[in-house]
Design an enzyme around this catalytic site. Structure first.
Site, mmCIF file in Angstrom:
data_model
loop_
_atom_site.group_PDB
_atom_site.id
_atom_site.type_symbol
_atom_site.label_atom_id
_atom_site.label_comp_id
_atom_site.label_asym_id
_atom_site.label_seq_id
_atom_site.Cartn_x
_atom_site.Cartn_y
_atom_site.Cartn_z
ATOM 1 N N HIS A 1 9.015 -3.498 3.331
ATOM 2 C CA HIS A 1 8.562 -3.706 1.948
ATOM 3 C C HIS A 1 9.749 -4.041 1.042
ATOM 4 O O HIS A 1 9.643 -4.886 0.147
ATOM 5 C CB HIS A 1 7.909 -2.437 1.402
ATOM 6 C CG HIS A 1 6.678 -2.007 2.136
ATOM 7 N ND1 HIS A 1 6.636 -0.871 2.910
ATOM 8 C CD2 HIS A 1 5.447 -2.565 2.215
ATOM 9 C CE1 HIS A 1 5.425 -0.741 3.428
ATOM 10 N NE2 HIS A 1 4.683 -1.755 3.028
ATOM 11 N N MET B 1 0.847 -1.201 0.000
ATOM 12 C CA MET B 1 0.000 0.000 0.000
ATOM 13 C C MET B 1 0.881 1.250 0.000
ATOM 14 O O MET B 1 0.424 2.341 0.350
ATOM 15 C CB MET B 1 -0.946 -0.010 1.201
ATOM 16 C CG MET B 1 -1.900 -1.204 1.171
ATOM 17 S SD MET B 1 -3.443 -0.942 2.047
ATOM 18 C CE MET B 1 -2.853 -0.667 3.701
ATOM 19 N N GLY B 2 2.142 1.106 -0.390
ATOM 20 C CA GLY B 2 3.029 2.267 -0.459
ATOM 21 C C GLY B 2 3.538 2.669 0.913
ATOM 22 O O GLY B 2 3.505 1.890 1.861
ATOM 23 N N ASP C 1 2.498 -9.281 9.293
ATOM 24 C CA ASP C 1 1.042 -9.429 9.181
ATOM 25 C C ASP C 1 0.738 -10.924 9.097
ATOM 26 O O ASP C 1 0.313 -11.445 8.058
ATOM 27 C CB ASP C 1 0.537 -8.677 7.946
ATOM 28 C CG ASP C 1 0.816 -7.189 8.060
ATOM 29 O OD1 ASP C 1 0.441 -6.589 9.074
ATOM 30 O OD2 ASP C 1 1.445 -6.627 7.150
ATOM 31 N N HIS D 1 8.939 1.084 3.360
ATOM 32 C CA HIS D 1 10.051 1.064 4.311
ATOM 33 C C HIS D 1 10.840 -0.219 4.072
ATOM 34 O O HIS D 1 10.517 -0.988 3.137
ATOM 35 C CB HIS D 1 9.530 1.154 5.749
ATOM 36 C CG HIS D 1 8.424 0.179 6.049
ATOM 37 N ND1 HIS D 1 8.609 -1.183 6.030
ATOM 38 C CD2 HIS D 1 7.110 0.373 6.339
ATOM 39 C CE1 HIS D 1 7.477 -1.788 6.320
ATOM 40 N NE2 HIS D 1 6.542 -0.872 6.500
#
Ligand code: PAF
Length: 276
Positions: A34, A27-28, A147, A31
């Site tokens: 990602h 989702m942008g 997650d 960091h």
């Protein structure tokens, strides 16, 4: 790196791309967590695609959709530096055009913990992930272990819907003090940021006890909860030892995921460790 904004352009960009194709959905507000997904994809795949889409259907009515951090130009620069081949940055209308009426509804691993705290969240995640996978048809998709429930939900989604993709789970990337990297860490005030590592410290302390022979998960949950709540800024939503595939309470066999959701001030953080 090619940036594409439509499903048609994404399909055209990937149709004849060298395989395997690896996808890092995000989702942008990127960091290092990602970037670990992208790097894992780069190390294993001939073509790497990333997606940046703040998916409105996975946010509840009183959640942070409007203030969710957005930093597209910086994100694109980071992905370019990681040698990503293609980034898909669709609009909300491209993903959910007028007349869109289909939702993937999930039970099972989507129901407890985050599913109970955030009704509809995992239906939104499952719907958008199914769409992103079918739009890009990658060989592998890379998700972060932070997650943990989301990874279980997506693994079940691709199994139940026969989506031909391998889900690769990438270890959590942490700040030097143990705080799991998350786009939502940007909401923390300096005082809250200083308190936040207590979540991982408490989960790690319970993992140490487990490794030392304490297998009573209720006692481990309780110890972690008490350690977190000793911090005046922290309030625990849950600490739960669960089966990492089904998200059901751990039954004593196989690995156990000790997961927590904690509010530090107004900021909701999640994290987990595997007890093994
Ligand atoms: O983990 C995330 O950033 C999102 O939930 C995902 C998988 C990109 C779906 O919107």
């Amino acid at each position: 790196m090619r940036q594409v904004e439509t499903v048609a352009a994404l399909r055209a960009a990937l149709r004849d791309a060298p395989r395997p194709v690896g996808l890092a959905p995000t989702m942008g507000a990127l960091h290092d967590g990602h970037l670990a997904l992208v790097r894992a994809a780069r190390s294993e795949c001939a073509t790497v695609a990333a997606t940046i889409f703040v998916n409105p259907t996975q946010f509840g009515p009183n959640e942070d959709l409007d203030r969710y951090p957005r930093s597209l130009a910086a994100d694109l620069a980071l992905l370019e530096r990681e040698d990503v081949d293609c980034v898909f940055t669709p609009s909300v209308d491209e993903m959910y055009p007028a007349g869109f009426t289909t939702t993937v509804h999930m039970d099972g691993p989507a129901l407890p913990l985050e599913g109970a705290a955030r009704p509809g969240h995992f239906d939104g995640v499952a719907t958008v992930v199914a769409k992103l996978l079918l739009q890009s048809l990658p060989d592998r998709a890379y998700l972060g272990r932070k997650d943990g429930q989301q990874t279980a939900v997506v693994r079940r989604l691709v199994r139940d819907l026969d989506i031909p993709v391998e889900i690769v789970v990438v270890p959590t990337v942490r700040e030097a003090d143990g705080l799991a990297m998350s786009s939502r860490n940007a909401y923390l005030t300096p005082e809250q940021r200083a308190a936040a590592p207590v979540v991982f410290r408490a989960l790690s302390a319970s993992r140490d006890r487990f490794r030392a022979g304490q297998q009573d998960v209720a006692a481990l949950e309780d110890a972690a909860r008490r350690m977190i709540e000793a911090s005046p800024l922290a309030s625990v939503e849950y600490v739960a030892g669960v089966d990492p595939d089904t998200m059901a309470p751990w039954g004593g066999l196989g690995p156990c995921m000790l997961a927590a959701a904690v509010r530090i001030g107004g900021v909701r953080l999640i994290d987990n460790v595997i007890l093994d």
